[in-house]
Design an enzyme around this catalytic site. Structure first.
Site, mmCIF file in Angstrom:
data_model
loop_
_atom_site.group_PDB
_atom_site.id
_atom_site.type_symbol
_atom_site.label_atom_id
_atom_site.label_comp_id
_atom_site.label_asym_id
_atom_site.label_seq_id
_atom_site.Cartn_x
_atom_site.Cartn_y
_atom_site.Cartn_z
ATOM 1 N N HIS A 162 26.220 42.463 47.542
ATOM 2 C CA HIS A 162 26.828 41.131 47.350
ATOM 3 C C HIS A 162 27.985 41.184 46.344
ATOM 4 C CE1 HIS A 162 23.117 39.512 49.224
ATOM 5 N NE2 HIS A 162 22.536 40.435 48.496
ATOM 6 N N SER A 283 56.330 46.257 40.476
ATOM 7 C CA SER A 283 56.816 44.933 40.824
ATOM 8 C C SER A 283 58.255 44.825 40.344
ATOM 9 C CB SER A 283 55.952 43.870 40.144
ATOM 10 O OG SER A 283 56.688 42.680 40.004
ATOM 11 N N LYS A 289 53.053 45.909 36.296
ATOM 12 C CA LYS A 289 52.249 46.001 37.513
ATOM 13 C C LYS A 289 52.410 47.291 38.288
ATOM 14 C CE LYS A 289 50.997 42.634 39.976
ATOM 15 N NZ LYS A 289 51.101 41.622 41.012
ATOM 16 N N GLU A 296 46.763 48.214 50.716
ATOM 17 C CA GLU A 296 46.869 46.868 51.307
ATOM 18 C C GLU A 296 47.380 46.942 52.743
ATOM 19 O OE1 GLU A 296 47.830 43.829 47.725
ATOM 20 O OE2 GLU A 296 49.322 45.372 48.038
#
Ligand code: ARG
Length: 466
Positions: A162, A283, A289, A296
């Site tokens: 979970h 970024s 970042k 992704e």
């Protein structure tokens, strides 16, 4: 707007010369089936050799045909071949060029054959080759995981259910779960190859032919185990394409789950892994970042692969036997799924090989959230003979006490624990440390480093032979 010209302007704006141009545009497949050129030429050469050997065409014509086809192969590979949409597909483009090159003998190549069995054999050959490529890529990915598993057989991390920390496991054990998943993908590829290893060539349009052809010969020449037994099935079957898309979609789903984990693990909040610069980007506005773009994209491209499976299943569900032009829609799905899967596998293998594992962060997280509560309960069962349900209850009280004191379970004192159950002894602390918890799970397939190492050894041997 009642005259013909006007209505044509309404619906045919993009198509210069009306219905003929529209028909050409909807009918042609050359823009994508040109990918089958090598298989098409291979199939035609094998067919012509068989025609000559059975005496259906002369040896002299066969020689001209084979020579012409080899010239075409070179032209296509050199980029000098002119593909024409007028000629609809790869089969007609090649045959028309063959006629330019060798004259009337070219017309004999299509004896005892139809584009229906021709396209079926071409695509089967292509999908079979692709399956071998996928098998190799999977072996590469599995090997990468085996290496990381060996390196981290004893590196503890939280195991989740979970998405909540459940029990400590090792990172090696987690890697080996992916070895199992990708090995199943590999076995699916092998099974699919086995089933598609039959040649449809010689089924002709659908009913077979009255010429004395030898389908066993062409099957063998093209590397198939045997010819397909039913000519109707030969031209109408696209199971091999569906199976490829099916195994591709399952494999992509595995890659996507892995991508999702990598994305989570590489967040600063988790910090379990750091992706190499090659598989992430910065970024343009936020200098701190590092984005897991490759992961992704693997996750995102899975939608595409699954979409192709659903697309072709939907095309095929409406097909009466045998061939229908709908089936021309099989190719773009297969080609795009293949290209996408190849890229996903390559990117994932690179990411797995290159990522830096932060063992300290994993260990810290493994110890938080009272992750060894089950070990405490098991100890109560084993050592004090408590029924598991009662042990579960006692452990619950220990967790509540730890929460109250704002410490983790193993930081409770012996007195604290004895206040809950006086039978508890010093020995309890041997199972409360994560490292010991992990070490104790020696059941077959369990997370104990000794078990994980056994599995690694077994898989290394298996993969070397796969
Ligand atoms: N381009 C066609 C396809 O991809 C080849 C087969 C055409 N056969 C036919 N009878 N029109 O399916």
């Amino acid at each position: 707007m009642s005259d013909k010209k006007a209505s044509n302007q309404m619906w045919g704006g993009r198509f210069a010369s009306g219905p003929a141009a529209i028909m050409e545009a909807i009918n042609a497949s050359i823009s994508f089936d040109r990918k089958l050129y090598a298989q098409d030429i291979r199939g035609s050469i094998a067919h012509s050799e068989m025609l000559a050997q059975t005496g259906i065409i002369s040896a002299a014509d066969q020689e001209k045909i084979a020579h012409g086809l080899n010239t075409i192969l070179k032209e296509i590979e050199a980029g000098t071949f002119e593909f024409s949409t007028r000629l609809e597909d790869i089969h007609m483009n090649v045959e028309a060029r063959l006629a330019d090159l060798i004259g009337s003998a070219a017309g004999r190549l299509h004896t005892a054959r139809s584009r229906n069995d021709q396209v079926a054999v071409d695509l089967r050959l292509w999908v079979k080759d692709e399956c071998f490529r996928v098998a190799e890529a999977l072996k590469g990915l599995i090997s990468a995981f085996l290496e990381r598993a060996e390196e981290h057989a004893a590196t503890v991390m939280p195991g989740f259910t979970h998405m909540q920390a459940a029990q400590p496991v090792t990172f090696g054990h987690h890697c080996m779960a992916y070895v199992e998943m990708f090995s199943r993908d590999l076995s699916r590829v092998r099974d699919a190859i086995e089933r598609m290893d039959e040649s449809p060539l010689g089924a002709a349009a659908l009913a077979g032919t009255s010429f004395p052809i030898d389908r066993h010969q062409t099957a063998k020449a093209l590397g198939f185990r045997e010819p397909m037994r039913n000519s109707l099935d030969s031209v109408s079957d696209r199971d091999f394409a569906l199976e490829f898309l099916g195994l591709a979609a399952i494999c992509a789903t595995h890659l996507s789950r892995l991508a999702e984990e990598i994305i989570i693990w590489s967040t600063p909040q988790f910090g379990f892994v750091r992706l190499s610069d090659s598989f992430s980007t910065g970024s343009s506005i936020m200098p701190q970042k590092k984005n897991p773009d490759a992961a992704e994209l693997v996750r995102g491209k899975t939608g595409r692969v699954t979409g192709h499976l659903v697309g072709l299943l939907t095309v095929m569900k409406g097909m009466p036997l045998t061939y229908g032009k709908d089936m021309q829609e099989d190719k773009e799905s297969v080609f795009d799924a293949a290209e996408t899967l190849d890229l996903m596998l390559a990117a994932m293998t690179g990411m797995v090989r290159d990522m830096t594992v932060n063992a300290a962060a994993m260990k810290k997280a493994a110890g938080s959230g009272h992750a060894t509560a089950t070990d405490l309960a098991d100890w109560l069962v084993r050592t004090l003979g408590l029924p598991f349900r009662e042990a579960h209850h006692v452990t619950g009280r220990a967790v509540a006490l730890a929460e109250e004191k704002k410490v983790s379970l193993e930081k409770l004192s012996l007195e604290d624990l004895q206040s809950i159950n006086p039978g508890i002894t010093e020995d309890i602390f041997s199972v409360l440390a994560v490292q010991n918890s992990v070490k104790s799970r020696t059941s077959f397939g369990g997370t104990a480093p000794s078990e994980v190492r056994k599995q690694i050894r077994t898989w290394k041997k298996r993969i070397a032979k796969a």
